[in-house]
Design a protein around this motif. Structure first.
Motif, PDB file in Angstrom:
ATOM      1  N   SER A  93      92.894  40.757   9.350  1.00 57.82           N
ATOM      2  CA  SER A  93      93.066  42.195   9.606  1.00 57.82           C
ATOM      3  C   SER A  93      92.513  42.591  10.968  1.00 57.82           C
ATOM      4  O   SER A  93      93.100  43.414  11.666  1.00 57.82           O
ATOM      5  N   GLU A  94      91.392  41.992  11.340  1.00 52.30           N
ATOM      6  CA  GLU A  94      90.779  42.327  12.626  1.00 52.30           C
ATOM      7  C   GLU A  94      91.659  41.848  13.785  1.00 52.30           C
ATOM      8  O   GLU A  94      91.810  42.548  14.791  1.00 52.30           O
ATOM      9  N   GLN A 112      84.472  34.732  10.718  1.00 47.94           N
ATOM     10  CA  GLN A 112      84.398  35.120   9.300  1.00 47.94           C
ATOM     11  C   GLN A 112      83.889  33.932   8.517  1.00 47.94           C
ATOM     12  O   GLN A 112      84.388  32.829   8.662  1.00 47.94           O
ATOM     13  N   VAL A 148      82.996  39.350  11.387  1.00 49.40           N
ATOM     14  CA  VAL A 148      83.984  40.275  10.827  1.00 49.40           C
ATOM     15  C   VAL A 148      84.173  39.969   9.346  1.00 49.40           C
ATOM     16  O   VAL A 148      83.994  38.840   8.908  1.00 49.40           O
ATOM     17  N   GLU A 149      84.531  40.988   8.597  1.00 49.08           N
ATOM     18  CA  GLU A 149      84.729  40.819   7.158  1.00 49.08           C
ATOM     19  C   GLU A 149      86.076  40.175   6.853  1.00 49.08           C
ATOM     20  O   GLU A 149      86.174  39.327   5.977  1.00 49.08           O
ATOM     21  N   ASP A 150      87.119  40.593   7.564  1.00 46.78           N
ATOM     22  CA  ASP A 150      88.481  40.108   7.323  1.00 46.78           C
ATOM     23  C   ASP A 150      89.104  39.784   8.672  1.00 46.78           C
ATOM     24  O   ASP A 150      89.620  40.657   9.358  1.00 46.78           O
ATOM     25  N   ILE A 151      89.059  38.516   9.058  1.00 48.35           N
ATOM     26  CA  ILE A 151      89.480  38.102  10.390  1.00 48.35           C
ATOM     27  C   ILE A 151      90.972  38.348  10.635  1.00 48.35           C
ATOM     28  O   ILE A 151      91.373  38.739  11.724  1.00 48.35           O
ATOM     29  N   LEU A 203      85.791  36.028  17.229  1.00 49.23           N
ATOM     30  CA  LEU A 203      85.677  36.671  15.918  1.00 49.23           C
ATOM     31  C   LEU A 203      85.332  35.586  14.917  1.00 49.23           C
ATOM     32  O   LEU A 203      85.917  34.509  14.937  1.00 49.23           O
ATOM     33  N   MET A 234      84.030  44.991  13.404  1.00 42.97           N
ATOM     34  CA  MET A 234      83.007  44.060  13.831  1.00 42.97           C
ATOM     35  C   MET A 234      81.675  44.572  13.321  1.00 42.97           C
ATOM     36  O   MET A 234      81.289  45.691  13.631  1.00 42.97           O
ATOM     37  N   ARG A 235      81.009  43.722  12.541  1.00 36.68           N
ATOM     38  CA  ARG A 235      79.803  44.181  11.863  1.00 36.68           C
ATOM     39  C   ARG A 235      78.530  43.953  12.671  1.00 36.68           C
ATOM     40  O   ARG A 235      77.599  44.739  12.575  1.00 36.68           O
ATOM     41  N   ARG A 254      94.479  44.348  14.041  1.00 36.49           N
ATOM     42  CA  ARG A 254      93.992  45.612  14.608  1.00 36.49           C
ATOM     43  C   ARG A 254      93.819  45.505  16.115  1.00 36.49           C
ATOM     44  O   ARG A 254      94.252  46.385  16.875  1.00 36.49           O
ATOM     45  N   LEU A 255      93.204  44.407  16.553  1.00 38.74           N
ATOM     46  CA  LEU A 255      92.935  44.249  17.979  1.00 38.74           C
ATOM     47  C   LEU A 255      94.216  44.046  18.785  1.00 38.74           C
ATOM     48  O   LEU A 255      94.332  44.536  19.908  1.00 38.74           O
TER      49      LEU A 255
END
Length: 134
Positions: free
Chosen positions: A87-88, A130, A82-85, A128, A1-2, A91-92
């Motif tokens: 992948s995020e 993107q 987020v850069e890559d939803i 999230l 998360m940026r 991960r979550l």
């Protein structure tokens, strides 16, 4: 998360709330759109680097209508860029968060979005976001 992408606020009447936030920020909404799949109309305000999204229900069965009926107007969600939803989301999920949208969907303001259930995030609905490439 940026970064925090925006804060979403559920409102009963978008016109009334737009006028209120225009006075608050000294500038009109920069964008308004309907997200038919979610049963909402949205408008976006900028305040410095910060973005506020107002959400009003377009039908009584929408998530926003149910939220307002249960809790009243107010903060509905916090959205993170987020850069890559995809992948995020993965991960979550591995971290134990309950993801409401395992497949991202098109949201407002040219974004792919997915939500985390508030039961897994201390009662806060997390979105999230993107940017959809042009």
């Amino acid at each position: 998360m940026r970064k925090i992408e925006h804060i979403g606020i559920a409102v009963k009447d978008l016109d009334v709330s737009n006028a209120l936030f225009e006075k608050l920020f000294g500038a009109p909404a920069y964008k308004a759109e309907e997200v038919a799949s979610e049963g909402v109309t949205t408008s976006f305000f900028m305040n410095g680097p910060n973005k506020i999204e107002l959400l009003a229900a377009t039908n009584p069965d929408s998530t926003i209508a149910k939220f307002i009926e249960k809790k009243g107007e107010g903060i509905h969600h916090i959205a993170f860029d987020v850069e890559d939803i995809v992948s995020e989301i993965a991960r979550l999920q591995k971290e134990g968060f309950v993801v409401l949208n395992e497949t991202p969907k098109k949201g407002a303001d040219n974004k792919l979005v997915a939500f985390l259930h508030p039961k897994s995030t201390n009662g806060v609905l997390i979105e999230l976001c993107q940017e959809i490439p042009q």
